[in-house]
Design an enzyme around this catalytic site. Structure first.
Site, PDB file in Angstrom:
ATOM      1  N   PRO A  34      68.279  63.259  41.590  1.00 54.00           N
ATOM      2  CA  PRO A  34      69.036  64.570  41.095  1.00 54.00           C
ATOM      3  C   PRO A  34      70.202  64.865  41.509  1.00 54.00           C
ATOM      4  O   PRO A  34      70.360  64.947  42.917  1.00 54.00           O
ATOM      5  CB  PRO A  34      68.007  65.682  41.304  1.00 54.00           C
ATOM      6  CG  PRO A  34      66.676  65.002  41.593  1.00 54.00           C
ATOM      7  CD  PRO A  34      67.266  63.627  42.009  1.00 54.00           C
ATOM      8  N   GLU A  35      71.407  65.195  40.979  1.00 54.59           N
ATOM      9  CA  GLU A  35      72.612  65.281  41.240  1.00 54.59           C
ATOM     10  C   GLU A  35      73.172  66.657  40.831  1.00 54.59           C
ATOM     11  O   GLU A  35      72.323  67.504  40.620  1.00 54.59           O
ATOM     12  CB  GLU A  35      73.450  64.254  40.796  1.00 54.59           C
ATOM     13  CG  GLU A  35      73.422  62.766  41.285  1.00 54.59           C
ATOM     14  CD  GLU A  35      73.894  61.699  40.920  1.00 54.59           C
ATOM     15  OE1 GLU A  35      75.268  61.776  40.304  1.00 54.59           O
ATOM     16  OE2 GLU A  35      73.737  60.408  40.842  1.00 54.59           O
ATOM     17  N   LYS A  66      74.010  69.800  46.586  1.00 53.00           N
ATOM     18  CA  LYS A  66      72.698  69.195  46.017  1.00 53.00           C
ATOM     19  C   LYS A  66      71.579  70.477  46.443  1.00 53.00           C
ATOM     20  O   LYS A  66      70.485  70.168  46.340  1.00 53.00           O
ATOM     21  CB  LYS A  66      72.318  68.014  46.374  1.00 53.00           C
ATOM     22  CG  LYS A  66      73.381  66.800  45.438  1.00 53.00           C
ATOM     23  CD  LYS A  66      73.089  65.577  46.140  1.00 53.00           C
ATOM     24  CE  LYS A  66      73.973  64.370  45.554  1.00 53.00           C
ATOM     25  NZ  LYS A  66      73.619  63.140  46.111  1.00 53.00           N
ATOM     26  N   TYR A  91      51.660  66.972  43.929  1.00 50.67           N
ATOM     27  CA  TYR A  91      52.559  66.539  45.016  1.00 50.67           C
ATOM     28  C   TYR A  91      53.525  68.058  45.231  1.00 50.67           C
ATOM     29  O   TYR A  91      54.531  67.989  45.646  1.00 50.67           O
ATOM     30  CB  TYR A  91      53.604  65.794  44.609  1.00 50.67           C
ATOM     31  CG  TYR A  91      52.897  64.484  43.943  1.00 50.67           C
ATOM     32  CD1 TYR A  91      52.293  63.553  45.200  1.00 50.67           C
ATOM     33  CD2 TYR A  91      52.926  63.658  42.901  1.00 50.67           C
ATOM     34  CE1 TYR A  91      51.721  62.185  44.837  1.00 50.67           C
ATOM     35  CE2 TYR A  91      52.411  62.620  42.685  1.00 50.67           C
ATOM     36  CZ  TYR A  91      51.762  61.775  43.568  1.00 50.67           C
ATOM     37  OH  TYR A  91      51.079  60.703  43.376  1.00 50.67           O
ATOM     38  N   ARG A 138      57.433  61.414  46.944  1.00 48.05           N
ATOM     39  CA  ARG A 138      57.836  60.531  48.039  1.00 48.05           C
ATOM     40  C   ARG A 138      58.445  61.268  49.259  1.00 48.05           C
ATOM     41  O   ARG A 138      58.823  60.402  49.896  1.00 48.05           O
ATOM     42  CB  ARG A 138      58.963  59.784  47.435  1.00 48.05           C
ATOM     43  CG  ARG A 138      58.781  58.680  46.312  1.00 48.05           C
ATOM     44  CD  ARG A 138      59.716  57.897  45.547  1.00 48.05           C
ATOM     45  NE  ARG A 138      60.417  57.158  46.644  1.00 48.05           N
ATOM     46  CZ  ARG A 138      61.690  56.758  46.468  1.00 48.05           C
ATOM     47  NH1 ARG A 138      62.155  57.090  45.158  1.00 48.05           N
ATOM     48  NH2 ARG A 138      62.210  55.938  47.182  1.00 48.05           N
ATOM     49  N   ASN A 173      75.360  59.263  42.652  1.00 49.50           N
ATOM     50  CA  ASN A 173      75.866  57.656  42.363  1.00 49.50           C
ATOM     51  C   ASN A 173      75.904  57.738  40.670  1.00 49.50           C
ATOM     52  O   ASN A 173      77.086  57.033  40.610  1.00 49.50           O
ATOM     53  CB  ASN A 173      74.578  56.821  42.331  1.00 49.50           C
ATOM     54  CG  ASN A 173      75.088  55.313  42.781  1.00 49.50           C
ATOM     55  OD1 ASN A 173      76.130  55.137  43.269  1.00 49.50           O
ATOM     56  ND2 ASN A 173      74.247  54.446  42.400  1.00 49.50           N
TER      57      ASN A 173
END
Length: 400
Positions: free
Chosen positions: A2-3, A60, A108, A133, A196
């Site tokens: 996520p940007e 972010k 999660y 993660r 990115n």
């Protein structure tokens, strides 16, 4: 990952749900990695009972401004996401896992906040921060002005909320000798929030190679770069980070094919060309070499060829990750020029541009007229970039 546009989408959605409401209860699941500088129990105790005055974002990071000086800050990292009860989870480029709206708390979930009307106490909705993660971060800071203390105070300027002038950006870039991509990815550098896919898009639109030394940019190149940083950011946020609504001439839809069969990319001229993937500053970069050319005297050094015998599964995983698994967390948490030590090494010849000796003051309005936003794109009136709302986004990301 996520940007900025995806995080802005998450902020907008949370603001719609939580602003003016009381945090009635907090379910915080123990995780000594995601909770940074605070325990899950301490986080819950600090937030419960407080009224949400505003939901803000810088880069972010997005955070709640509460009725007391306690400020919870969230960062999605590589794979974090925010989910509102009863709604499907957000999609980043393509869905990676199903989110069942009927299952609550979601899988999660690290923190689940229940919001209620501040006067009546009636519950109005639930919101969850999830991270499969464990690369995202949840922090808690005590400050009257959260923007004046780390991690927010160490970040660069936000290109959506506070884009610096061309002159200010040029002065910052000339001091850095790293590749321009590495400099733009440095969250503690001139700008924050750019990731990115954004930097690949910006550099393609600006016709700059990602390995171009930052200090070698001419004033004209910085002016063009400034415009496209603003353009890509505003357009992506205006459509709420919905990739399906991104302009068709963008590189975005074509840049995800590393390791797969080459796709033809059509230049504005109608010419077909191929996308080449190179590593710059430790990150995979999609480059259209037909238009993104290195300046004379700069040599692109590529990595050694991958050894044979790598398993198919491993190769597939690396292809899907597309080099975006590099440890961005370290780069974002440290001040200074850590990005200059990336794997990408360039040889510079007279890198410092003589154009910067001329301090030409540029008018932003004149520049905007000379370099209009993306063709056939009209910015919605209710989504002014100076007054952002709320956002959401799923997939990979790393923490500040």
């Amino acid at each position: 990952m996520p940007e900025l546009p995806e995080v802005e989408r998450a902020r907008r959605r949370l603001e719609q749900l939580a602003k003016g409401k009381r945090i009635k209860k907090v379910l915080a699941n123990e995780d000594t990695i995601v909770y940074s500088g605070v325990t899950h129990a301490g986080f819950a105790t600090a937030c419960e009972g407080k009224i949400v005055k505003a939901v803000k974002r810088k880069g972010k990071n997005f955070y709640l401004v509460l009725s007391e000086k306690t400020t919870p800050i969230f960062h999605f990292g590589m794979s974090g996401t925010a989910i509102v009860k009863g709604e499907a989870g957000p999609i980043y480029r393509a869905p990676r896992a199903k989110t069942e709206p009927c299952i609550w708390p979601p899988k999660y979930a690290k923190a689940v906040l229940t919001f209620a009307d501040a006067e009546t106490g009636e519950e109005v909705g639930d919101w969850a921060f999830c991270d499969a993660r464990r690369l995202g971060r949840i922090k808690l800071i005590e400050a009257e002005v959260p923007e004046e203390v780390p991690p927010l105070s160490t970040l660069g300027a936000d290109p959506f909320l506070d884009m610096p002038s061309v002159e200010v950006l040029a002065a910052a870039l000339i001091k850095r000798h790293a590749p321009i991509k590495a400099v733009l990815l440095d969250q503690n550098g001139p700008l924050c929030g750019i990731g990115n896919w954004m930097v690949d898009e910006i550099l393609y639109q600006a016709r700059l190679h990602p390995s171009h030394p930052s200090s070698a940019l001419t004033l004209e190149e910085v002016t063009t770069l400034h415009h496209h940083i603003r353009d890509v950011t505003v357009v992506a946020c205006a459509v709420n980070a919905d990739a399906a609504q991104f302009p068709s001439h963008w590189l975005f839809s074509f840049r995800w094919g590393k390791g797969k069969k080459e796709k033809d990319f059509i230049l504005p001229s109608g010419e077909k060309t191929a996308i080449k993937f190179v590593t710059v500053g430790g990150r995979t970069s999609a480059v259209i070499e037909a238009v993104q050319k290195l300046p004379k005297g700069v040599v692109q050094k590529t990595k050694a060829a991958v050894k044979k015998g790598k398993g198919k599964r491993k190769a597939k995983e690396e292809s899907e990750e597309e080099g975006e698994e590099e440890d961005e967390e370290e780069n974002e948490e440290k001040n200074g020029d850590e990005s200059e030590r990336g794997e990408e090494k360039v040889t510079r010849e007279k890198a410092t541009s003589p154009y910067f000796d001329e301090r030409v003051k540029l008018d932003d309005r004149a520049m905007a007229e000379a370099l209009p936003l993306s063709p056939s794109f009209k910015l919605p009136l209710d989504l002014s970039p100076t007054k952002p709302r709320a956002s959401t986004r799923a997939s990979r990301s790393r923490a500040v």
